[in-house]
Design a protein around this motif. Structure first.
Motif, PDB file in Angstrom:
ATOM      1  N   ILE A 595       0.826  -1.200   0.000  1.00  0.00           N
ATOM      2  CA  ILE A 595       0.000   0.000   0.000  1.00  0.00           C
ATOM      3  C   ILE A 595       0.862   1.251   0.000  1.00  0.00           C
ATOM      4  N   TRP A 596       0.408   2.225  -0.777  1.00  0.00           N
ATOM      5  CA  TRP A 596       0.983   3.563  -0.796  1.00  0.00           C
ATOM      6  C   TRP A 596      -0.163   4.549  -0.575  1.00  0.00           C
ATOM      7  N   VAL A 597       0.141   5.676   0.029  1.00  0.00           N
ATOM      8  CA  VAL A 597      -0.824   6.768   0.127  1.00  0.00           C
ATOM      9  C   VAL A 597      -0.134   8.028  -0.367  1.00  0.00           C
ATOM     10  N   THR A 598      -0.766   8.701  -1.322  1.00  0.00           N
ATOM     11  CA  THR A 598      -0.188   9.912  -1.886  1.00  0.00           C
ATOM     12  C   THR A 598      -1.228  11.026  -1.888  1.00  0.00           C
ATOM     13  N   GLU A 599      -0.751  12.234  -2.110  1.00  0.00           N
ATOM     14  CA  GLU A 599      -1.660  13.366  -2.261  1.00  0.00           C
ATOM     15  C   GLU A 599      -2.316  13.282  -3.631  1.00  0.00           C
ATOM     16  N   PHE A 600      -3.597  13.619  -3.721  1.00  0.00           N
ATOM     17  CA  PHE A 600      -4.299  13.570  -5.004  1.00  0.00           C
ATOM     18  C   PHE A 600      -3.665  14.525  -6.004  1.00  0.00           C
ATOM     19  N   ASN A 601      -3.565  14.040  -7.246  1.00  0.00           N
ATOM     20  CA  ASN A 601      -3.070  14.867  -8.342  1.00  0.00           C
ATOM     21  C   ASN A 601      -3.814  14.432  -9.601  1.00  0.00           C
ATOM     22  N   ASP A 602      -4.429  15.389 -10.296  1.00  0.00           N
ATOM     23  CA  ASP A 602      -5.214  15.065 -11.489  1.00  0.00           C
ATOM     24  C   ASP A 602      -4.388  14.371 -12.563  1.00  0.00           C
ATOM     25  N   ASN A 603      -3.073  14.521 -12.539  1.00  0.00           N
ATOM     26  CA  ASN A 603      -2.216  13.979 -13.597  1.00  0.00           C
ATOM     27  C   ASN A 603      -1.452  12.722 -13.179  1.00  0.00           C
ATOM     28  N   LYS A 604      -1.694  12.223 -11.970  1.00  0.00           N
ATOM     29  CA  LYS A 604      -0.996  11.026 -11.498  1.00  0.00           C
ATOM     30  C   LYS A 604      -2.019   9.928 -11.252  1.00  0.00           C
ATOM     31  N   LYS A 605      -2.234   9.103 -12.283  1.00  0.00           N
ATOM     32  CA  LYS A 605      -3.313   8.128 -12.234  1.00  0.00           C
ATOM     33  C   LYS A 605      -2.850   6.683 -12.375  1.00  0.00           C
ATOM     34  N   PHE A 606      -1.550   6.466 -12.684  1.00  0.00           N
ATOM     35  CA  PHE A 606      -1.058   5.106 -12.887  1.00  0.00           C
ATOM     36  C   PHE A 606       0.246   4.909 -12.115  1.00  0.00           C
ATOM     37  N   PRO A 607       0.423   3.780 -11.408  1.00  0.00           N
ATOM     38  CA  PRO A 607       1.504   3.635 -10.426  1.00  0.00           C
ATOM     39  C   PRO A 607       2.906   3.597 -11.005  1.00  0.00           C
ATOM     40  N   ALA A 608       3.041   3.241 -12.288  1.00  0.00           N
ATOM     41  CA  ALA A 608       4.367   3.251 -12.909  1.00  0.00           C
ATOM     42  C   ALA A 608       4.505   4.405 -13.889  1.00  0.00           C
ATOM     43  N   TRP A 623       7.737   9.572  -7.336  1.00  0.00           N
ATOM     44  CA  TRP A 623       6.978  10.632  -6.663  1.00  0.00           C
ATOM     45  C   TRP A 623       7.305  10.689  -5.174  1.00  0.00           C
ATOM     46  N   ALA A 624       7.508   9.518  -4.563  1.00  0.00           N
ATOM     47  CA  ALA A 624       7.753   9.466  -3.117  1.00  0.00           C
ATOM     48  C   ALA A 624       9.121  10.004  -2.733  1.00  0.00           C
ATOM     49  N   LYS A 625      10.014  10.177  -3.703  1.00  0.00           N
ATOM     50  CA  LYS A 625      11.335  10.729  -3.399  1.00  0.00           C
ATOM     51  C   LYS A 625      11.245  12.182  -2.951  1.00  0.00           C
ATOM     52  N   THR A 626      10.149  12.810  -3.293  1.00  0.00           N
ATOM     53  CA  THR A 626       9.905  14.176  -2.825  1.00  0.00           C
ATOM     54  C   THR A 626       8.684  14.128  -1.919  1.00  0.00           C
ATOM     55  N   PRO A 627       8.888  13.867  -0.622  1.00  0.00           N
ATOM     56  CA  PRO A 627       7.750  13.695   0.287  1.00  0.00           C
ATOM     57  C   PRO A 627       6.855  14.933   0.317  1.00  0.00           C
ATOM     58  N   SER A 628       5.563  14.681   0.364  1.00  0.00           N
ATOM     59  CA  SER A 628       4.599  15.774   0.473  1.00  0.00           C
ATOM     60  C   SER A 628       3.659  15.494   1.636  1.00  0.00           C
ATOM     61  N   ASN A 629       3.079  16.528   2.168  1.00  0.00           N
ATOM     62  CA  ASN A 629       2.190  16.400   3.309  1.00  0.00           C
ATOM     63  C   ASN A 629       0.863  15.781   2.879  1.00  0.00           C
ATOM     64  N   ILE A 635      -6.353  12.711  -0.330  1.00  0.00           N
ATOM     65  CA  ILE A 635      -5.388  11.621  -0.461  1.00  0.00           C
ATOM     66  C   ILE A 635      -5.934  10.475  -1.324  1.00  0.00           C
ATOM     67  N   VAL A 636      -5.001   9.696  -1.853  1.00  0.00           N
ATOM     68  CA  VAL A 636      -5.309   8.546  -2.698  1.00  0.00           C
ATOM     69  C   VAL A 636      -4.546   7.340  -2.169  1.00  0.00           C
ATOM     70  N   ALA A 637      -5.208   6.195  -2.103  1.00  0.00           N
ATOM     71  CA  ALA A 637      -4.548   4.945  -1.720  1.00  0.00           C
ATOM     72  C   ALA A 637      -4.301   4.103  -2.969  1.00  0.00           C
ATOM     73  N   TRP A 638      -3.146   3.458  -3.005  1.00  0.00           N
ATOM     74  CA  TRP A 638      -2.793   2.526  -4.075  1.00  0.00           C
ATOM     75  C   TRP A 638      -2.569   1.169  -3.411  1.00  0.00           C
ATOM     76  N   TYR A 639      -3.412   0.215  -3.703  1.00  0.00           N
ATOM     77  CA  TYR A 639      -3.340  -1.079  -3.028  1.00  0.00           C
ATOM     78  C   TYR A 639      -3.030  -2.178  -4.043  1.00  0.00           C
TER      79      TYR A 639
END
Length: 681
Positions: A595-608, A623-629, A635-639
């Motif tokens: 599982i990953w949790v990221t901030e919602f972004n209209d342009n980030k819709k696919f995990p690779a 994306w996770a290399k630049t941590p965001s609050n 937020i969006v979950a990727w399972y």
């Protein structure tokens, strides 16, 4: 879906579902077993005693069944109805911003872009359409939209040209409303990968292989290419799979061939594969592992009994309604469509008018087949990135019950036309109180059946069933997964990454990880202790599920509390059985975490990343290399979940069904169990 076909029916209460009376019409769904041999026994005994002839008996039976069919057509109009998911736009009605493109809109987008490209210098006409889909407005715009507002319908088009032996990838934004190109840009140098592979590019692979001496020599050693009819090239069928070689201009696929038979997947041309440049139609590399010993496909002949036919129908009609692309059932309401890349997409999911989820879909499907002895990868695929699920969509057919409501789905083809899949998905209710959405995809030797189940208690269950023919190879002088004489199967992994934009009541939620452990109490007994923590940034929001503890993730509405108890209002993600892919590196590195949790972004819709075919350096890991609050944020979950097939003899010739699942469940969302109608002391 056709908005003109809206069915209003009375909701069925729980006591009707549980009624034990076996007479027709007592419950919403009736399953009847019909033994053919008992048909004549239904005749009235008085008629039989009058000495009717066999001819008259046959007429009587035919009349009964004709009346029954007329009754069913009248009572259950959805039983044989076909929903067209691309025809939701009607005169005088504004389409919803998330509605997919209709066949007519696809034609407009292609026509407008063809005119535009033919006027360019140098001319860009004659390219291929890798993707033609609705360009969804921003999330904020969708949430503010209402039916009185007309919108500028736009298509996102990924367009491929091949000047000078290299592929150029263009992204175009085409206004369907104004019939003009708004934006057209060459993104070849900026994307970190390739657009999905089209059917046009791979339709002549065998002829490309035949032009390569290394391949023809290797295939001749296996008995092909001679004058013997049984070993002619016409006996071969060749299929592409994606390549993990990173490249922005050369479009590459691996090609493997099979001997044509009733099931080609049981007769591979072993030890021979080729890397093909589908831009220039030439072979880049041939891999020949040597000729394998002959192997005979074992026949199976058993006289198993044939079961009596089972019919299911709803005499009172369905309990759900459909208007445009919106489905309503019990307290649920949601927007449904089939997307070329991601398949079934749920949007704007509410339960009793309370927000549950903005959008959810399958964002990647990883397939891996490995050699269990050498411990190396035989093949790997990112099927959504490399092809798109629409490429593999098939008619759900008999996998849906006879009372199911089927949909017709239309997609753009690579030459700018449309492809129609009758029965591309179905919707139906079950006798135990579920609403099920189902779609099916056939990816080479495996079939994938996707179910989304809605419960009356507020839960949503996702299930994926995998079955088919395993990847066959000849057993050599070593221990393998032997399933038949001289025949083995590769170990296979099938992993599914879901994009889950869970919005509990609003688009500002907190991610909360809950762990429950078994511990010894002060008096020596066994107790469970619970601990949890809020996740504040994306760097900490990548986790693996620990099988030694009970673990789930809660998505908490900020500042909201249950009115009855004061508990936080949440929805929880309940994982099912979990595994890891064989290889988690490169494009599949993100799958090393469940599982990953990221901030919602209209342009980030696919995990690779959006262009993960031959991709590199994009997606969740990057994306996770630049941590965001992500605390008190949208937020969006990727399972990621999956199944692994460790072959056994019972997997020959067909692998038994493997199922992976997870649930989205209300947690202190309601004051009590809403599936219960009445409860008195």
């Amino acid at each position: 879906m056709n908005v003109q076909q809206v069915h209003e029916v009375e909701l069925v209460e729980d006591n009707e579902c549980n009624d034990s009376d076996d007479s027709e019409g007592t419950g919403p769904l009736i399953n009847k077993t019909v033994p053919y041999k008992d048909a004549t026994s239904r005749l009235d005994s008085k008629i039989v005693r009058t000495g009717l002839t066999i001819f008259n008996v046959a007429i009587f039976i035919g009349t009964v069944f004709l009346c029954f069919n007329i009754f069913m057509q009248r009572k259950s109009p959805l039983t044989s109805g076909i929903l067209n998911t691309t025809s939701s736009i009607t005169s005088g009605q504004n389409p919803h911003p998330l509605d997919p493109l209709t066949a007519g809109e696809i034609g407009v987008a292609v026509s407008v872009l063809n005119t535009y490209t033919s006027n360019q210098t140098p001319a860009l006409s004659g390219g291929l359409y890798s993707l033609v889909t609705i360009l969804e407005p921003t999330k904020a715009s969708v949430l503010q939209w209402n039916t009185s507002v007309s919108i500028n319908r736009k298509a996102l088009v990924v367009y491929l040209t091949k000047p000078f032996g290299t592929t150029h990838t263009y992204e175009a934004t085409v206004s369907i409303t104004d019939q003009q190109v708004i934006d057209f840009k060459n993104i070849t140098s900026t994307i970190k990968g390739q657009a999905p592979i089209t059917s046009t590019e791979t339709q002549d692979l065998l002829n490309v292989l035949k032009q390569n001496p290394a391949w023809t020599n290797a295939i001749a050693l296996r008995g092909y290419g001679t004058q013997t009819p049984l070993t002619s090239f016409s006996e071969l069928s060749c299929f592409p799979r994606g390549s993990s070689k990173t490249n922005n201009t050369d479009r590459l696929v691996w090609v493997e061939c099979y001997h044509s038979s009733s099931n080609v997947w049981l007769t591979p041309v072993e030890g021979l594969s080729a890397l093909v440049d589908i831009c220039n139609n030439k072979v880049i590399q041939v891999i020949d592992d040597g000729v394998s010993p002959s192997r005979t496909v074992r026949s199976i002949n058993r006289n198993r009994p044939v079961f009596s036919e089972v019919l299911s129908y709803q005499p009172g009609g369905p309990s759900f309604t459909i208007s445009g692309h919106f489905v309503q059932w019990d307290g649920w309401k949601f927007h449904l469509k089939q997307d070329f890349k991601a398949g079934l997409v749920l949007s704007l999911v509410t339960f009793f008018d309370r927000n549950v989820m903005y959008q959810a879909y399958l964002s990647e499907l990883i397939t891996q087949h490995t050699d269990p002895y050498l411990g190396k990868m035989h093949r790997e695929g990112l099927e959504i990135a490399e092809f798109g699920l629409g490429t593999f969509m098939v008619d759900v057919g008999s996998s849906c019950p006879s009372h199911a409501h089927k949909m017709t789905v239309e997609f753009a083809t690579s030459n700018g036309g449309t492809r129609s899949v009758v029965g591309g998905a179905c919707i139906f209710e079950t006798y135990n109180g579920l609403l099920i959405l189902r779609a099916k995809y056939s990816i080479r030797s495996f079939d994938y059946t996707f179910d989304i189940e809605f419960e009356r208690g507020g839960s949503i269950n996702y299930k994926v069933a995998v079955d088919g023919t395993g990847v066959i190879f000849t057993t050599h002088d070593r221990e393998q997964f032997i399933v038949s004489a001289n025949t083995s199967l590769y170990q296979s992994d099938h992993f599914f990454t879901f994009y889950l934009d869970i919005d509990v009541e609003s688009d500002h939620n907190n991610a909360f990880m809950v762990k429950r452990r078994e511990e010894v109490s002060k008096n020596g007994g066994t107790v469970f202790s619970k601990s949890g923590q809020y996740i504040h940034d994306t760097g900490a929001a990548k986790r693996n599920i620990d099988p030694s503890i009970i673990e789930f993730w809660a998505f908490v509405k900020v500042g909201a509390f249950n009115t009855a108890t004061g508990n936080n209002v949440c929805y929880e993600l309940q994982p099912g059985p979990h595994r890891h892919p064989f290889v988690t590196a490169g494009r599949t590195e993100y799958a090393g975490h469940h599982i990953w949790v990221t901030e919602f972004n209209d342009n980030k819709k696919f995990p690779a990343g959006s262009y993960a075919n031959q991709g590199h350096g994009d997606g969740l890991v990057e994306w996770a290399k630049t941590p965001s609050n992500i605390y008190k944020s949208d937020i969006v979950a990727w399972y990621t979940m999956g199944v692994t097939n460790y072959p056994r003899q019972e997997d020959y010739p067909y692998v038994k069904k493997m199922v992976s699942e997870f649930k989205i469940v209300p947690y202190n969302f309601f004051e009590d169990n809403v599936s219960v109608n009445t409860y008195n002391k």
